[in-house]
Enzyme design. Sequence first.
Site, PDB file in Angstrom:
ATOM      1  CG  ASP A  13      -1.711  -1.286   1.190  1.00  0.00           C
ATOM      2  OD1 ASP A  13      -2.206  -1.773   0.136  1.00  0.00           O
ATOM      3  OD2 ASP A  13      -1.816  -1.671   2.421  1.00  0.00           O
ATOM      4  CD  GLU A  14       4.704  -0.412  -0.200  1.00  0.00           C
ATOM      5  OE1 GLU A  14       4.185  -0.745  -1.096  1.00  0.00           O
ATOM      6  OE2 GLU A  14       5.264  -1.276   0.604  1.00  0.00           O
ATOM      7  CE  LYS A  67       3.481  -2.368  -4.387  1.00  0.00           C
ATOM      8  NZ  LYS A  67       2.880  -2.254  -3.033  1.00  0.00           N
ATOM      9  CE  LYS A 102       1.095  10.373  -8.424  1.00  0.00           C
ATOM     10  NZ  LYS A 102       1.015  11.273  -7.642  1.00  0.00           N
ATOM     11  N   GLY A 153      -4.005  -4.815  -4.371  1.00  0.00           N
ATOM     12  CA  GLY A 153      -4.858  -3.764  -4.651  1.00  0.00           C
ATOM     13  C   GLY A 153      -4.423  -2.338  -4.993  1.00  0.00           C
ATOM     14  CG  HIS A 154      -2.102  -1.490  -7.781  1.00  0.00           C
ATOM     15  ND1 HIS A 154      -1.124  -1.420  -6.524  1.00  0.00           N
ATOM     16  CD2 HIS A 154      -1.482  -2.345  -8.570  1.00  0.00           C
ATOM     17  CE1 HIS A 154      -0.209  -2.137  -6.602  1.00  0.00           C
ATOM     18  NE2 HIS A 154      -0.366  -2.753  -8.015  1.00  0.00           N
ATOM     19  CB  THR A 155      -6.922   3.205  -5.466  1.00  0.00           C
ATOM     20  OG1 THR A 155      -7.274   2.205  -4.623  1.00  0.00           O
ATOM     21  CG2 THR A 155      -7.815   4.149  -5.775  1.00  0.00           C
ATOM     22  CB  THR A 195      -6.261 -10.559   1.482  1.00  0.00           C
ATOM     23  OG1 THR A 195      -5.805 -11.490   0.819  1.00  0.00           O
ATOM     24  CG2 THR A 195      -5.236  -9.513   1.861  1.00  0.00           C
ATOM     25  CD  GLN A 201       1.216  -9.006  -2.110  1.00  0.00           C
ATOM     26  OE1 GLN A 201       1.913  -9.455  -2.799  1.00  0.00           O
ATOM     27  NE2 GLN A 201      -0.154  -8.713  -2.361  1.00  0.00           N
ATOM     28  CB  THR A 257      -7.622  -6.100  -1.575  1.00  0.00           C
ATOM     29  OG1 THR A 257      -6.867  -5.781  -2.698  1.00  0.00           O
ATOM     30  CG2 THR A 257      -8.059  -7.403  -1.707  1.00  0.00           C
ATOM     31  CE  LYS A 294      -1.847   8.547   0.970  1.00  0.00           C
ATOM     32  NZ  LYS A 294      -2.723   7.409   1.453  1.00  0.00           N
ATOM     33  CG  LEU A 295       6.137  15.135   1.344  1.00  0.00           C
ATOM     34  CD1 LEU A 295       7.196  14.542   2.100  1.00  0.00           C
ATOM     35  CD2 LEU A 295       6.675  16.064   0.507  1.00  0.00           C
TER      36      LEU A 295
END
Length: 414
Positions: A13-14, A16, A18, A40-42, A129, A207, A282, A313-314
Site C-alpha cells: 500500500d505504498e 505503487k 500510481k 490492490g491498487h487505486t 486478505t 505487497q 482489497t 503521500k508526502l
Amino acid sequence: MTTVAVVGGQWGDEGKGKVVDLLSEDAAHVVRCQGGANAGHTIVIGAREFKLHLVPTGILHPDVQCYLGAGVVLDMEALLTELRDLQAVGIQSEGRFWISPYTHVVMPYHKEQDARQEQRRGRTALGTTSRGIGPCYADKAHRTGFRFADVLDTAFFREQVGDTLSSDAVDSLIQHAEQLRPHLGDVEERLFLARQRGERIVFEGAQGVLLDSTFGTYPYVTSSHTCAAGVCQGAGLGPSSIDETLLVLKAYCTRVGHGPFPTEDNSIFAEDCASIREVGTTTGRTRRLGWFDAVLGRWSVQLNGADAIVLTKLDILDTLEIIKICVGYTVNGEERVRPPVTQSEWESATPTYEEWPGWQLPTVGITDPAQLPEAALAYIQRIAELCGAPVFIVSVGPARDQTLTLRPQVQEAT
Ligand code: IMP
C-alpha cells in the site's frame, strides 16, 4: 534504462499503482510477477478512480501490453470480474493482456483453507486478505497445485481433481478457464523477445518487502517473494533483465493485517483513515498508521539493490507540527540499527526517533521542486540519507500530475 522494477519497500500500500501508471506512459509492457488478488491498487485519472487487483496497471494505457507472470497466483473468477469492469468503462484487454500457462490457480478450497487456518490461529491470526493466497502457494510448493494450463487440459484436470471438488465446482472452474483462454500467452517468450528488442518493460511489484515470505516480519507475511529478486523468477527472466529498481516508500508507514509495527502510532493524524485514503483497496480494512521507519527503509533498499526511492503521500504530512523518523531500536535494552528477527525481539523493539519540524504548508499539487517548503525538502533528504538511496520522485496527491521529479536536487545531497 529499458526495464524497471517497481517494488514496495514497506508493508504494501505504498502507492505503487500510481508510480507504475506514470512509468507506463512510455512503456511497451507491464508485468505482474507475484502475489494474486490480495493486491490492490487505486489509480486516479482525472475524475475517474480505478481499483485493480490482478490486472497490471498498464492496462489503463491502450498501447501497453500487460502480463501475469508465472509467479502470480490466479483467481480466475476475480480476474473475470475485473476484466468485465474494465470493459464496462471502455478499457479493452483483448490482444493485450496475457497470462502465463505456469501461473497456479487459486481453487475454492484454498480460500476455505485460508479462512480455517486464520480461525485456528485465533489470537495469533495473520490477518490475511482471505483470498486463498497462502494455501495456493503451499500447494505449489507441495507439488499438488494446478496451473492455468492444467485447468485448460480439461480431461486431465477432471481426473486429477477427482472428488476434491463437486462436479459443479469443477465445471465452473473449467468454464472460467475457457473464458480466459484467449488470454493464455507465451509470456516468457514475449518478454524475452521484448527485452532483446530493447523495449521498455515495467515490472509491477505487489505487497511490500516487509511482507516477503523470507525477509519480512515472518510469519506475519504473505506467501510470495515481494523483493526485486522475485521479479525475475516470477516473470521467467534472468537477473540481468532488471536495469533499474525503484523502491516505493510512503512518507510514513502503514500496515494492514496483524504483526510487528514498531513505529505504530494511530494518533498521528487528526483526519480519519478514509480522509487520508488509508483504507485497503482489497479488503476495505482501515490501515494501521505509524511514523517513517528508516531502519526498515534501509533494509529494504539493501534487500532490493534499490537504485532510487519514490516517496509517496508526502502531502498527508502537510499539517503536522513535528514529524518523527525512526533511526534505530532498543531491543531488550540493547541499541540496534538492524531489524529484529524473532517475534520476541520484534515485540520488545522500541523505536529511537529523530524529530523534524513540519512544514505546515500545503504541498498538494506542487510540481516544481523549487516550490517545496524547505522543511519538506529537508525531510526528504534525511530519508534519502538514512535509507542509503536518492529520492527521485515524490508524490503529493493521488492524481498523475501531483508528482515531483527531484533527481538532481536530492542526488547532490546524498
Ligand atoms: P495474504 O497475502 O492474503 O496471505 O495476507 C498475508 C498478510 O499480507 C496480511 O497481513 C495481509 O493484510 C497482507 N497483505 C497481502 N496483500 C497485501 C497488499 O496488497 N497490501 C497490503 N497488505 C497486504
